[in-house]
Scaffold this motif. Structure first.
Motif, PDB file in Angstrom:
ATOM      1  N   PHE A  36      33.700  36.465  14.414  1.00  0.00           N
ATOM      2  CA  PHE A  36      32.495  36.602  14.692  1.00  0.00           C
ATOM      3  C   PHE A  36      31.334  36.178  13.690  1.00  0.00           C
ATOM      4  CE2 PHE A  36      33.275  38.687  18.602  1.00  0.00           C
ATOM      5  CZ  PHE A  36      32.188  38.384  19.276  1.00  0.00           C
ATOM      6  N   ARG A  37      31.787  36.610  12.229  1.00  0.00           N
ATOM      7  CA  ARG A  37      30.962  36.108  11.224  1.00  0.00           C
ATOM      8  C   ARG A  37      30.974  34.625  11.076  1.00  0.00           C
ATOM      9  NH1 ARG A  37      33.235  40.895   8.740  1.00  0.00           N
ATOM     10  NH2 ARG A  37      34.663  39.593   7.645  1.00  0.00           N
ATOM     11  N   LEU A  38      32.092  34.106  10.973  1.00  0.00           N
ATOM     12  CA  LEU A  38      32.269  32.579  10.971  1.00  0.00           C
ATOM     13  C   LEU A  38      31.370  31.886  12.003  1.00  0.00           C
ATOM     14  CD1 LEU A  38      33.757  29.954   9.867  1.00  0.00           C
ATOM     15  CD2 LEU A  38      35.498  30.457  11.536  1.00  0.00           C
ATOM     16  N   TYR A  39      31.433  32.354  13.209  1.00  0.00           N
ATOM     17  CA  TYR A  39      30.481  31.455  14.109  1.00  0.00           C
ATOM     18  C   TYR A  39      29.193  31.872  14.064  1.00  0.00           C
ATOM     19  CZ  TYR A  39      34.584  28.769  16.094  1.00  0.00           C
ATOM     20  OH  TYR A  39      35.350  27.838  16.163  1.00  0.00           O
ATOM     21  N   ASN A  40      28.667  32.911  13.342  1.00  0.00           N
ATOM     22  CA  ASN A  40      27.442  33.209  13.200  1.00  0.00           C
ATOM     23  C   ASN A  40      26.709  32.414  12.084  1.00  0.00           C
ATOM     24  OD1 ASN A  40      25.411  34.804  14.380  1.00  0.00           O
ATOM     25  ND2 ASN A  40      25.678  36.506  12.995  1.00  0.00           N
ATOM     26  N   GLN A  41      27.443  31.689  11.466  1.00  0.00           N
ATOM     27  CA  GLN A  41      26.985  30.736  10.510  1.00  0.00           C
ATOM     28  C   GLN A  41      26.365  29.475  11.112  1.00  0.00           C
ATOM     29  OE1 GLN A  41      29.558  29.788   7.530  1.00  0.00           O
ATOM     30  NE2 GLN A  41      30.239  31.868   7.402  1.00  0.00           N
TER      31      GLN A  41
ATOM     32  N   ARG B  46      27.296  27.446  14.698  1.00  0.00           N
ATOM     33  CA  ARG B  46      26.612  27.779  15.905  1.00  0.00           C
ATOM     34  C   ARG B  46      26.063  26.302  16.410  1.00  0.00           C
ATOM     35  NH1 ARG B  46      23.998  32.189  17.452  1.00  0.00           N
ATOM     36  NH2 ARG B  46      25.703  33.344  16.444  1.00  0.00           N
TER      37      ARG B  46
ATOM     38  N   GLU C 106      39.634  43.662  13.231  1.00  0.00           N
ATOM     39  CA  GLU C 106      39.379  43.154  11.978  1.00  0.00           C
ATOM     40  C   GLU C 106      38.983  41.498  11.970  1.00  0.00           C
ATOM     41  OE1 GLU C 106      41.771  45.321  12.217  1.00  0.00           O
ATOM     42  OE2 GLU C 106      40.631  46.902  11.858  1.00  0.00           O
ATOM     43  N   LYS C 107      40.098  40.953  12.500  1.00  0.00           N
ATOM     44  CA  LYS C 107      40.110  39.471  12.647  1.00  0.00           C
ATOM     45  C   LYS C 107      39.115  38.930  13.653  1.00  0.00           C
ATOM     46  CE  LYS C 107      45.060  39.022  11.384  1.00  0.00           C
ATOM     47  NZ  LYS C 107      46.449  39.019  11.818  1.00  0.00           N
ATOM     48  N   ARG C 108      38.891  39.781  14.503  1.00  0.00           N
ATOM     49  CA  ARG C 108      37.821  39.306  15.518  1.00  0.00           C
ATOM     50  C   ARG C 108      36.305  39.318  14.742  1.00  0.00           C
ATOM     51  NH1 ARG C 108      34.069  42.588  18.258  1.00  0.00           N
ATOM     52  NH2 ARG C 108      33.120  41.892  20.028  1.00  0.00           N
ATOM     53  N   GLU C 109      36.292  40.222  13.910  1.00  0.00           N
ATOM     54  CA  GLU C 109      34.910  40.469  13.153  1.00  0.00           C
ATOM     55  C   GLU C 109      34.935  39.233  12.233  1.00  0.00           C
ATOM     56  OE1 GLU C 109      32.159  42.076  13.637  1.00  0.00           O
ATOM     57  OE2 GLU C 109      33.528  43.138  15.216  1.00  0.00           O
ATOM     58  N   ILE C 110      35.891  38.714  11.753  1.00  0.00           N
ATOM     59  CA  ILE C 110      36.134  37.455  10.619  1.00  0.00           C
ATOM     60  C   ILE C 110      35.417  36.509  11.523  1.00  0.00           C
ATOM     61  CG2 ILE C 110      37.380  35.870   9.451  1.00  0.00           C
ATOM     62  CD1 ILE C 110      39.052  38.627   8.736  1.00  0.00           C
TER      63      ILE C 110
END
Length: 92
Positions: free
Chosen positions: A62-67, A71, A56-60
């Motif tokens: 990933f979402r952060l670094y997808n902004q 990036r 769950e924290k991994r996905e958070i």
């Protein structure tokens, strides 16, 4: 004891480095295994690690670094590492 933590950037940065090295802007950069790994290592050393202990924290992260702003920050670090390795390759 099994490893129960990992740095999410160790997943993200290698992919971004590969994409960047395959872009038209970096076609003249050596893309051998040694240079690619050196670029990844330099980049990882230049950014704060993002350790997590759950998917769950991994996905958070990933979402952060997808902004786009995150990036862009990572891309600046990768570009800097590419220039260092290009000037000082660690092979013959």
């Amino acid at each position: 004891m099994a490893k129960e933590y990992f740095n999410v950037l160790e997943e993200i940065i290698p992919t971004l480095v590969t994409v960047m090295l395959n872009s038209p802007d970096y076609q003249t950069v050596c893309r051998c295994q040694k240079c690619s790994v050196d670029i990844i290592a330099l980049t990882l050393n230049s950014v704060p690690p993002r350790y997590v202990t759950s998917d769950e924290k991994r996905e958070i992260i990933f979402r952060l670094y997808n902004q786009s702003f995150m990036r862009t920050t990572l891309n600046k670090h990768i570009i800097s590492a590419i220039h260092v390795v290009r000037k000082n390759p660690n092979h013959d």
